[in-house]
Design a protein around this motif. Sequence first.
Motif, short mmCIF file in Angstrom:
data_model
loop_
_atom_site.label_atom_id
_atom_site.label_comp_id
_atom_site.label_asym_id
_atom_site.label_seq_id
_atom_site.Cartn_x
_atom_site.Cartn_y
_atom_site.Cartn_z
N ASP A 14 0.42 -2.11 -12.11
CA ASP A 14 0.17 -1.59 -13.45
C ASP A 14 1.45 -1.22 -14.20
N GLU A 17 2.92 -3.24 -17.52
CA GLU A 17 2.01 -3.13 -18.67
C GLU A 17 1.91 -1.70 -19.18
N ALA A 21 2.92 -0.36 -22.85
CA ALA A 21 1.94 0.34 -23.68
C ALA A 21 2.45 1.72 -24.09
N ARG A 60 -9.15 0.78 -18.39
CA ARG A 60 -9.01 -0.52 -19.06
C ARG A 60 -10.30 -0.85 -19.79
N GLU A 61 -10.16 -1.49 -20.93
CA GLU A 61 -11.31 -1.99 -21.66
C GLU A 61 -11.88 -3.18 -20.89
N SER A 64 -11.38 -6.84 -22.73
CA SER A 64 -10.04 -7.42 -22.85
C SER A 64 -9.15 -7.20 -21.64
N ASN A 65 -9.54 -6.26 -20.77
CA ASN A 65 -8.74 -5.81 -19.62
C ASN A 65 -7.45 -5.11 -20.04
N ARG A 66 -7.33 -4.75 -21.32
CA ARG A 66 -6.16 -4.01 -21.80
C ARG A 66 -6.23 -2.55 -21.37
N ILE A 67 -5.06 -1.97 -21.13
CA ILE A 67 -5.01 -0.55 -20.80
C ILE A 67 -5.45 0.26 -22.01
N MET A 94 -5.76 1.30 -28.85
CA MET A 94 -7.01 1.47 -28.10
C MET A 94 -7.64 2.83 -28.38
#
Length: 171
Positions: A14, A17, A21, A60-61, A64-67, A94
């Motif tokens: 992690d 990323e 972020a 994570r969403e 989208s797998n975004r943090i 986010m």
Amino acid sequence: MQPRVTVNHVRSADGPELVSANLASLALHGPWVSPCRDLASFQGYLSRCDGDRSMGFIARERASNRIVGVINLSEIVRGFFLNAYMGYYAVAGMNGRGLMSEAVGLVVTHAFNELGLHRLEANIQPGNEPSRALVKRLGFRQEGYSPRYLKIDGEWRDHERWAILSEDWRG
């Protein structure tokens, strides 16, 4: 309804990323938090998340797998106290969509159901309205005010103490 977020223990993978972020979130984090902003500080954070007295979670969403953000449980005390401090922050892009409320709720449920804790405390700076609104939505109650409670970015800052008990959790 399936949650829009997933929450997992922080892992070494992690790091890049999360650092990226966090760097993109400097304006959002403002005076409230000072999270890891390079891989060395991320490794320090990861090493503190020992799974016993401290746990870090990456939200994570799902789509989208975004943090989405980070939730931490620290100073976990077992025995007669069964308590931990909880801290959290969202990342830019986010925030403002309720994703962190879901993520924090999942960690609160984990703390009470899986870890067997009885009480969680969140300390929030008085002007941090989004953070205050999040704990209010989740059913935390304000217990007090602590002047110059935590040192953030080299400055002692006042905090409000918010807490929730396992028997009051409706998650």
